[in-house]
Structure formats: C-alpha cells, structure tokens
Design a protein around this motif. Structure first.
Motif, PDB file in Angstrom:
ATOM      1  N   ALA A 312      43.934 119.319  50.433  1.00  0.00           N
ATOM      2  CA  ALA A 312      44.568 118.024  50.158  1.00  0.00           C
ATOM      3  C   ALA A 312      46.085 118.095  50.278  1.00  0.00           C
ATOM      4  N   LEU A 315      47.081 118.950  54.152  1.00  0.00           N
ATOM      5  CA  LEU A 315      46.681 117.935  55.123  1.00  0.00           C
ATOM      6  C   LEU A 315      47.271 116.569  54.823  1.00  0.00           C
ATOM      7  N   SER A 316      47.815 116.376  53.616  1.00  0.00           N
ATOM      8  CA  SER A 316      48.500 115.118  53.306  1.00  0.00           C
ATOM      9  C   SER A 316      49.953 115.123  53.770  1.00  0.00           C
ATOM     10  N   ARG A 329      42.913 117.358  61.485  1.00  0.00           N
ATOM     11  CA  ARG A 329      43.022 117.069  60.048  1.00  0.00           C
ATOM     12  C   ARG A 329      41.830 116.247  59.567  1.00  0.00           C
ATOM     13  N   LEU A 333      38.852 117.324  56.841  1.00  0.00           N
ATOM     14  CA  LEU A 333      38.585 116.561  55.617  1.00  0.00           C
ATOM     15  C   LEU A 333      37.146 116.049  55.595  1.00  0.00           C
ATOM     16  N   ARG A 341      38.457 114.762  50.004  1.00  0.00           N
ATOM     17  CA  ARG A 341      39.071 113.547  50.556  1.00  0.00           C
ATOM     18  C   ARG A 341      39.711 112.712  49.451  1.00  0.00           C
ATOM     19  N   TYR A 344      42.895 114.411  48.676  1.00  0.00           N
ATOM     20  CA  TYR A 344      43.830 114.120  49.764  1.00  0.00           C
ATOM     21  C   TYR A 344      44.527 112.778  49.521  1.00  0.00           C
ATOM     22  N   CYS A 347      47.054 113.192  46.783  1.00  0.00           N
ATOM     23  CA  CYS A 347      48.269 113.861  47.248  1.00  0.00           C
ATOM     24  C   CYS A 347      49.134 112.946  48.103  1.00  0.00           C
ATOM     25  N   CYS A 348      48.489 112.084  48.904  1.00  0.00           N
ATOM     26  CA  CYS A 348      49.257 111.094  49.682  1.00  0.00           C
ATOM     27  C   CYS A 348      50.050 110.183  48.751  1.00  0.00           C
TER      28      CYS A 348
END
Length: 356
Positions: A312, A315-316, A329, A333, A341, A344, A347-348
């Motif tokens: 997470a 990839l974020s 990416r 996920l 996910r 993720y 984290c975004c």
C-alpha cells in the motif's frame, strides 16, 4: 491461522495507532537529530545528515510500525528505529551524494551499522578513510543510542546473530553498490554468487534487494522484547523476512524509482528483469511469498499488516501513476486481494493530507 475478519479488525486498529501515536514520536525523534546535525560538526557532513532526514523521513515512519509489536515499549523502540534508520540513510548519502567512490571508505563507514547492533563491541573510527571527518559526534551518538535501547531487551542475545548477519550483508551491499560503474556490477555479482546457492528460487539481483532492507533487523529486535522468545520463533522470523519480506520491500522501492533512476544513471535492481512481463511476474511472486510467510509468524495479523502495508505504501506513491508502471501497480494490487487494496486507498488519503 486467524480469520480474515479478525486480521482485518486487528490491522485497522494497528493502523490507527500507527498514524495517531507513532508518527508524532517519529517526528520528535527526527527533530532531535536535525538539531544535532544543525549545531555540530563540519558543514559538508551536516548538509548530508540534514538531507538524509529531510528526504527519507518515510523510511523511519515505515520502520517504526514495529514499535507496535506485542510487548514492545513503543517510545523506546521508535527511538531505536529512528536512530538505526537514520544511520542507514545518512551513510547512503555519504556514499551516494558526496562525489566519492572509495570501497575502503564505504566499508569503514558501514561498521557503524554493525556497531549499532552489537552493544558488546568497541566503537570504530568510521571516517578513517573518508575525506570529511568532523561530524561533531553525530554518527557516534546515533550508534550509542541504538546500543542503549538494545541493551534493554531481555532476549536480544537470541536474535543478535541473525540481526548482525543481516546487518553485515546490508553493509556489504552498500559498500559495493556505490562504487564506480566500471567495477560495480562485477564486484556485486562476485559477492552475490557467494551467497546465492543458499537461496534457490531467487535471481541474483533479488538476493541483493533482500540484503538492502532493514525490516528484518527491526522485526527481530522487536521480538527480543519477549522474555520467553524461543530459537524456533527466531528461525521463523528470519526465514520469513530474508529473503521474502525484505526482498519485497526493496523491489517495490526500486520499482517506483525505476524511471527516475534511469534518468540519473543510478543502479536499480529492477532493471535486470528481461521484460516488463518478467518484472510483473517476479514482483507478484515476491508479494505472494511474503504474504504466505507472514502466515507462519507468531503474530499473524501484525505480519500480514506489515506486508500489506508495504504494498500500500509504495504503490500509493504518485510515481506509480504513469503508464506502464500503473498497469503493473494495478495488477499487483488486484492479485494481493481486498485488504491490501483498502490499505492502498488509506495510504492515498494520507498522501493527500501530506501525512505520509
């Protein structure tokens, strides 16, 4: 094996504590080292110390998740993680950003890593072969901070041999990877091939990636808080982290930096995959292996949160938005499952709020 519902609930609770409780402690510890670097030593070394803190704070944030492991005294362990990771990041800058490519100097500098993890050995003179020497005691202070915290751990004697083994491999990697382009690859392959027979199923540069992570050192040290820790549990942790969880960590790090490293001519282990398909397949393989290994560890929910968190967090990163990185990416996920996910997306959100 714990159920997915139990794991998810435990992971969400841990994540909330991580952001609310641990991040402020990391900030506080880093401010101590920023102040130290700003006020002592030569400008050349102080600039590298400050740059390593300013640009690599997220390394300390990520490693500090282990301060929430069961039985751990969180503030003390954050202090240890920040000190050790700051040593790592500072030395990386000294080897990579100061226009120096001296194997002896790099090897001597990295004795700070093994000194920091062995409270019983005398300290070395780290700058003996390095052109700049006056850091005002900065590196010594980081090393002694780590040693002071490790001396508190009742079972550190059980994990110490494996911690030092991983630290030695880490230091050897850093010594070779910063050498001149003309000799770097040959020296690294000679070193890798000495160890590779012990790790069937992984490629040479994947072994190198596994040596580049500090996560195994942190996990083993956190486990040493347990006065009833067994040698069997130490072996389980060691096998799970090296090469799998460690390897996933660094391969993801290089994956998101691939475009930037190509532009700058920097070494990147992901470059050695023969095609985008092989790169995607090997990243998925390490992801699967890391998740499988997490299920073998004593605190499964914690271990799964760490592995999912790696996916997470990396990839974020906005660097994964352009194609073709985005395609890989999304595949990673999707193959990892629902909970990674969700992490993720979390984290975004943290990135949008400039928390991560």
């Amino acid at each position: 094996m714990v159920t997915q519902v139990t794991t998810t609930a435990a992971s969400l609770k841990l994540l909330a504590s991580f952001v609310r409780k641990v991040f402020p402690l990391v900030n506080s510890e880093l401010s101590v080292w920023q102040n130290y670097a700003s006020n002592y030593g030569s400008r050349d070394l102080a600039d590298q110390a400050l740059a390593s803190i300013n640009t690599k704070k997220f390394h300390c944030q990520g490693g500090s998740v282990y301060s929430l492991y069961q039985g751990v005294t969180t503030p003390d362990f954050v202090r240890f993680v920040v000190a050790l990771q700051t040593i790592s990041d500072y030395l990386d800058n000294l080897c990579d950003r100061a226009g120096i490519a001296d194997e002896e100097a790099f090897r001597q500098l990295h004795l700070a890593m093994t000194d920091a993890l062995d409270p019983d050995r005398p300290l070395h003179h780290y700058y003996t072969a390095y052109p700049y020497k006056d850091d005002g005691g900065y590196l010594d202070s980081l090393v002694t901070t780590c040693r002071r915290e490790l001396a508190k751990l009742p079972s550190y004697h059980l994990v110490k041999p494996e911690v030092l083994r991983q630290a030695k491999l880490y230091s050897e990697l850093q010594t070779y990877k910063h050498l001149d382009l003309k000799v770097r690859e040959d020296k690294m392959l000679t070193w890798i091939n000495e160890h590779l027979p012990d790790y069937p199923g992984i490629m040479p540069w994947e072994f190198a990636a596994a040596t580049g992570s500090t996560l195994g050192m942190f996990m083993l040290s956190a486990a040493a808080y347990n006065p009833k820790l067994t040698t069997g549990e130490v072996s389980q942790i060691s096998a799970a982290y090296f090469p799998w969880i460690n390897g996933l960590h660094i391969l993801l790090d290089y994956f998101i930096d691939e475009t930037e490293d190509r532009l700058n001519g920097d070494l990147n282990f992901v470059f050695y995959y023969s095609s985008p398909d092989e790169k995607r397949d090997r990243l998925k393989y390490f992801s699967r292996q890391a998740r499988t290994q997490a299920e073998t560890l004593p605190d499964t929910a914690f271990a799964q949160t760490v592995v999912n968190g790696l996916l997470a967090m990396y990839l974020s990163d906005p660097k994964t938005n352009p194609q073709p990185v985005r395609e890989i990416r999304d595949d990673l996920l999707q193959s990892a499952g629902l909970y990674p996910r969700l992490m993720y997306n979390f984290c975004c959100l943290l990135r949008k709020k400039a928390i991560l």
